[in-house]
Motif scaffolding. Structure first.
Motif, PDB file in Angstrom:
ATOM      1  N   ALA A 199       0.830  -1.207   0.000  1.00 26.04           N
ATOM      2  CA  ALA A 199       0.000   0.000   0.000  1.00 26.04           C
ATOM      3  C   ALA A 199       0.869   1.264   0.000  1.00 26.04           C
ATOM      4  CB  ALA A 199      -0.936  -0.002   1.206  1.00 26.04           C
ATOM      5  N   GLU A 200       1.951   1.250   0.775  1.00 24.56           N
ATOM      6  CA  GLU A 200       2.863   2.399   0.790  1.00 24.56           C
ATOM      7  C   GLU A 200       3.507   2.590  -0.579  1.00 24.56           C
ATOM      8  OE1 GLU A 200       4.240   2.209   5.497  1.00 24.56           O
ATOM      9  OE2 GLU A 200       5.404   1.155   3.957  1.00 24.56           O
ATOM     10  N   MET A 201       3.877   1.478  -1.202  1.00 23.65           N
ATOM     11  CA  MET A 201       4.455   1.566  -2.544  1.00 23.65           C
ATOM     12  C   MET A 201       3.481   2.206  -3.513  1.00 23.65           C
ATOM     13  SD  MET A 201       4.055  -0.121  -5.697  1.00 23.65           S
ATOM     14  CE  MET A 201       3.621  -1.834  -5.398  1.00 23.65           C
ATOM     15  N   GLN A 202       2.220   1.777  -3.471  1.00 25.83           N
ATOM     16  CA  GLN A 202       1.227   2.345  -4.375  1.00 25.83           C
ATOM     17  C   GLN A 202       1.046   3.838  -4.126  1.00 25.83           C
ATOM     18  OE1 GLN A 202      -3.048   1.503  -3.883  1.00 25.83           O
ATOM     19  NE2 GLN A 202      -3.098   0.909  -6.043  1.00 25.83           N
ATOM     20  N   GLN A 203       0.986   4.236  -2.877  1.00 23.12           N
ATOM     21  CA  GLN A 203       0.771   5.641  -2.541  1.00 23.12           C
ATOM     22  C   GLN A 203       1.891   6.534  -3.068  1.00 23.12           C
ATOM     23  OE1 GLN A 203       0.286   5.562   1.715  1.00 23.12           O
ATOM     24  NE2 GLN A 203      -1.671   4.460   1.593  1.00 23.12           N
ATOM     25  N   ARG A 204       3.142   6.106  -2.867  1.00 25.53           N
ATOM     26  CA  ARG A 204       4.244   6.970  -3.314  1.00 25.53           C
ATOM     27  C   ARG A 204       4.381   6.943  -4.826  1.00 25.53           C
ATOM     28  NH1 ARG A 204       8.274   3.198  -5.485  1.00 25.53           N
ATOM     29  NH2 ARG A 204       8.678   1.569  -3.930  1.00 25.53           N
ATOM     30  N   ALA A 205       4.049   5.797  -5.476  1.00 25.46           N
ATOM     31  CA  ALA A 205       4.134   5.727  -6.935  1.00 25.46           C
ATOM     32  C   ALA A 205       3.071   6.611  -7.589  1.00 25.46           C
ATOM     33  CB  ALA A 205       3.986   4.287  -7.397  1.00 25.46           C
ATOM     34  N   VAL A 206       1.858   6.549  -7.085  1.00 29.77           N
ATOM     35  CA  VAL A 206       0.786   7.388  -7.622  1.00 29.77           C
ATOM     36  C   VAL A 206       1.104   8.866  -7.392  1.00 29.77           C
ATOM     37  CG1 VAL A 206      -1.649   8.039  -7.364  1.00 29.77           C
ATOM     38  CG2 VAL A 206      -0.996   5.616  -7.461  1.00 29.77           C
ATOM     39  N   ALA A 207       1.657   9.178  -6.231  1.00 30.53           N
ATOM     40  CA  ALA A 207       2.053  10.560  -5.962  1.00 30.53           C
ATOM     41  C   ALA A 207       3.090  11.028  -6.973  1.00 30.53           C
ATOM     42  CB  ALA A 207       2.598  10.686  -4.537  1.00 30.53           C
ATOM     43  N   ILE A 225       4.214  -0.430 -11.599  1.00 33.89           N
ATOM     44  CA  ILE A 225       3.300  -0.081 -12.693  1.00 33.89           C
ATOM     45  C   ILE A 225       1.937  -0.725 -12.490  1.00 33.89           C
ATOM     46  CG2 ILE A 225       2.889  -0.313 -15.178  1.00 33.89           C
ATOM     47  CD1 ILE A 225       5.936  -0.025 -15.563  1.00 33.89           C
ATOM     48  N   LYS A 226       1.914  -1.983 -12.050  1.00 31.48           N
ATOM     49  CA  LYS A 226       0.636  -2.649 -11.789  1.00 31.48           C
ATOM     50  C   LYS A 226      -0.157  -1.909 -10.715  1.00 31.48           C
ATOM     51  CE  LYS A 226       2.409  -6.851 -11.256  1.00 31.48           C
ATOM     52  NZ  LYS A 226       2.471  -8.318 -11.021  1.00 31.48           N
ATOM     53  N   ALA A 227       0.534  -1.424  -9.693  1.00 34.61           N
ATOM     54  CA  ALA A 227      -0.151  -0.685  -8.628  1.00 34.61           C
ATOM     55  C   ALA A 227      -0.707   0.640  -9.137  1.00 34.61           C
ATOM     56  CB  ALA A 227       0.814  -0.448  -7.460  1.00 34.61           C
ATOM     57  N   ILE A 228       0.033   1.297 -10.025  1.00 38.28           N
ATOM     58  CA  ILE A 228      -0.442   2.551 -10.624  1.00 38.28           C
ATOM     59  C   ILE A 228      -1.671   2.289 -11.488  1.00 38.28           C
ATOM     60  CG2 ILE A 228       0.125   4.367 -12.287  1.00 38.28           C
ATOM     61  CD1 ILE A 228       3.068   4.106 -11.291  1.00 38.28           C
ATOM     62  N   ILE A 229      -1.612   1.257 -12.308  1.00 40.50           N
ATOM     63  CA  ILE A 229      -2.754   0.912 -13.159  1.00 40.50           C
ATOM     64  C   ILE A 229      -3.974   0.580 -12.301  1.00 40.50           C
ATOM     65  CG2 ILE A 229      -3.652  -0.783 -14.819  1.00 40.50           C
ATOM     66  CD1 ILE A 229      -0.749  -1.034 -15.874  1.00 40.50           C
ATOM     67  N   VAL A 244       3.405   9.916 -10.100  1.00 34.14           N
ATOM     68  CA  VAL A 244       2.697  10.131 -11.365  1.00 34.14           C
ATOM     69  C   VAL A 244       1.968  11.473 -11.339  1.00 34.14           C
ATOM     70  CG1 VAL A 244       0.813   9.320 -12.848  1.00 34.14           C
ATOM     71  CG2 VAL A 244       2.449   7.676 -11.896  1.00 34.14           C
ATOM     72  N   GLU A 245       1.290  11.750 -10.249  1.00 36.21           N
ATOM     73  CA  GLU A 245       0.566  13.023 -10.132  1.00 36.21           C
ATOM     74  C   GLU A 245       1.525  14.211 -10.218  1.00 36.21           C
ATOM     75  OE1 GLU A 245      -2.725  13.645  -9.878  1.00 36.21           O
ATOM     76  OE2 GLU A 245      -3.247  11.534 -10.080  1.00 36.21           O
ATOM     77  N   GLN A 246       2.708  14.048  -9.654  1.00 39.55           N
ATOM     78  CA  GLN A 246       3.729  15.093  -9.729  1.00 39.55           C
ATOM     79  C   GLN A 246       4.109  15.371 -11.180  1.00 39.55           C
ATOM     80  OE1 GLN A 246       7.296  14.113  -7.467  1.00 39.55           O
ATOM     81  NE2 GLN A 246       8.553  15.422  -8.754  1.00 39.55           N
ATOM     82  N   VAL A 247       4.269  14.305 -11.959  1.00 39.05           N
ATOM     83  CA  VAL A 247       4.620  14.468 -13.366  1.00 39.05           C
ATOM     84  C   VAL A 247       3.451  15.070 -14.148  1.00 39.05           C
ATOM     85  CG1 VAL A 247       5.229  13.248 -15.495  1.00 39.05           C
ATOM     86  CG2 VAL A 247       6.320  12.603 -13.330  1.00 39.05           C
ATOM     87  N   VAL A 248       2.251  14.571 -13.897  1.00 36.70           N
ATOM     88  CA  VAL A 248       1.068  15.075 -14.601  1.00 36.70           C
ATOM     89  C   VAL A 248       0.913  16.581 -14.384  1.00 36.70           C
ATOM     90  CG1 VAL A 248      -1.464  15.001 -14.677  1.00 36.70           C
ATOM     91  CG2 VAL A 248      -0.153  12.874 -14.586  1.00 36.70           C
ATOM     92  N   ALA A 249       1.229  17.040 -13.183  1.00 34.47           N
ATOM     93  CA  ALA A 249       1.083  18.458 -12.854  1.00 34.47           C
ATOM     94  C   ALA A 249       2.024  19.346 -13.672  1.00 34.47           C
ATOM     95  CB  ALA A 249       1.321  18.679 -11.368  1.00 34.47           C
ATOM     96  N   ILE A 298      -1.862   5.849 -19.414  1.00 34.13           N
ATOM     97  CA  ILE A 298      -2.946   6.435 -18.619  1.00 34.13           C
ATOM     98  C   ILE A 298      -3.226   7.825 -19.174  1.00 34.13           C
ATOM     99  CG2 ILE A 298      -3.797   6.993 -16.318  1.00 34.13           C
ATOM    100  CD1 ILE A 298      -2.929   4.105 -16.537  1.00 34.13           C
ATOM    101  N   GLY A 299      -4.498   8.114 -19.443  1.00 35.73           N
ATOM    102  CA  GLY A 299      -4.896   9.426 -19.929  1.00 35.73           C
ATOM    103  C   GLY A 299      -5.546  10.250 -18.841  1.00 35.73           C
ATOM    104  N   PHE A 300      -5.253  11.547 -18.839  1.00 36.57           N
ATOM    105  CA  PHE A 300      -5.778  12.466 -17.823  1.00 36.57           C
ATOM    106  C   PHE A 300      -6.504  13.612 -18.523  1.00 36.57           C
ATOM    107  CE2 PHE A 300      -2.257  10.210 -16.015  1.00 36.57           C
ATOM    108  CZ  PHE A 300      -2.620   9.956 -14.699  1.00 36.57           C
ATOM    109  N   PRO A 301      -7.822  13.466 -18.694  1.00 34.91           N
ATOM    110  CA  PRO A 301      -8.576  14.525 -19.371  1.00 34.91           C
ATOM    111  C   PRO A 301      -8.675  15.786 -18.512  1.00 34.91           C
ATOM    112  CG  PRO A 301     -10.066  12.865 -18.503  1.00 34.91           C
ATOM    113  CD  PRO A 301      -8.677  12.344 -18.280  1.00 34.91           C
ATOM    114  N   LYS A 302      -8.986  16.879 -19.151  1.00 34.81           N
ATOM    115  CA  LYS A 302      -9.116  18.152 -18.433  1.00 34.81           C
ATOM    116  C   LYS A 302     -10.216  18.066 -17.387  1.00 34.81           C
ATOM    117  CE  LYS A 302      -9.434  23.121 -19.286  1.00 34.81           C
ATOM    118  NZ  LYS A 302      -9.553  24.173 -20.341  1.00 34.81           N
ATOM    119  N   GLU A 303     -11.274  17.364 -17.716  1.00 27.74           N
ATOM    120  CA  GLU A 303     -12.375  17.159 -16.778  1.00 27.74           C
ATOM    121  C   GLU A 303     -12.705  15.670 -16.729  1.00 27.74           C
ATOM    122  OE1 GLU A 303     -15.651  19.542 -17.976  1.00 27.74           O
ATOM    123  OE2 GLU A 303     -14.627  21.451 -17.608  1.00 27.74           O
ATOM    124  N   GLY A 304     -13.175  15.193 -15.600  1.00 27.24           N
ATOM    125  CA  GLY A 304     -13.561  13.801 -15.476  1.00 27.24           C
ATOM    126  C   GLY A 304     -12.437  12.944 -14.928  1.00 27.24           C
TER     127      GLY A 304
END
Length: 220
Positions: free
Chosen positions: A125-133, A157-161, A135-140, A185-191
């Motif tokens: 769970a800790e691995m997933q949390q820091r990996a997603v964080a 990658i499996k945890a991110i997916i 990704v969000e850092q890059v997306v920003a 993974i796609g990140f639309p402007k909305e949704g």
């Protein structure tokens, strides 16, 4: 839509045999180097269609070695991203998978990984949390319709997916993420985010597949 291309590092002599974890000195083998070159050519074609803004990589050698031909091919430097480093397997690091299957915790990590903490290491769970964080850092950093590449590891990658697909962490082992594969993974402007592809290995001469359909670990 912003897009993150998640790339698993290419193969090495540890894949499917031992948990390399964060041990130094785990390098791509000859097949892995061929995979990295094929990956670079595949993503170069994507780059020509719609340029990538950045390349990020786990600091582990096998990930950086996978990102290097790509960096050279498309002319972008590699940014190290600690958030997507391999799982800290603690006392399991370096051990043979065959031996680990006899450990009582093996069933936990395969069937209810959300409850798993590796002895002396981190929890899934800790691995997933820091990996997603990460990704969000890059997306920003991306503008609308911009794209970036992140080279990381199978379980990461499996945890991110799993996170972006709304899949419970206990089921993340159901995803297959082969060496040198691409997932998007796609990140639309909305949704909500969209999982656009998983485990694309069209560019890999001999794609790796699990030996068994039971969530068997393939880390390396």
């Amino acid at each position: 839509m912003k897009r993150i291309f998640l790339v698993r590092h290419a193969t090495n002599d540890w894949v499917g045999k031992r948990l390399a974890g964060r041990l130094p000195g785990v390098h791509l083998n000859a097949e892995g180097k061929q995979q990295a070159e094929a990956l670079a050519e595949r993503l170069y074609v994507e780059h020509m269609r719609h340029a990538f803004r950045a390349i990020y990589s786990s600091p582990m050698e096998r990930a950086v070695e996978t990102a290097t031909p790509l960096s050279q091919r498309i002319g972008l430097s590699i940014n190290l991203l600690d958030a997507v480093i391999e799982v800290d397997f603690g006392a399991w690091e370096g051990r043979e998978l065959k031996a680990l299957r006899d450990e009582p915790l093996w069933r936990v990590v395969q069937q209810t990984p959300s409850r798993m903490r590796f002895p002396g290491g981190e929890s899934v769970a800790e691995m997933q949390q820091r990996a997603v964080a990460g990704v969000e850092q890059v997306v920003a950093t991306l503008g609308e319709k911009e794209r970036a590449i992140i080279v990381a590891h199978s379980d990461v990658i499996k945890a991110i997916i799993a996170w972006y697909s709304g899949t419970h962490l206990d089921h993340f082992q159901r995803f297959v993420v082969s060496p040198a594969s691409i997932s998007v993974i796609g990140f639309p402007k909305e949704g909500v985010p969209h999982v656009l592809s998983v485990n694309d290995t069209a560019h890999v001469p001999r794609p790796w597949v699990p030996e068994a359909a039971n969530g068997e670990a393939d880390n390396g």
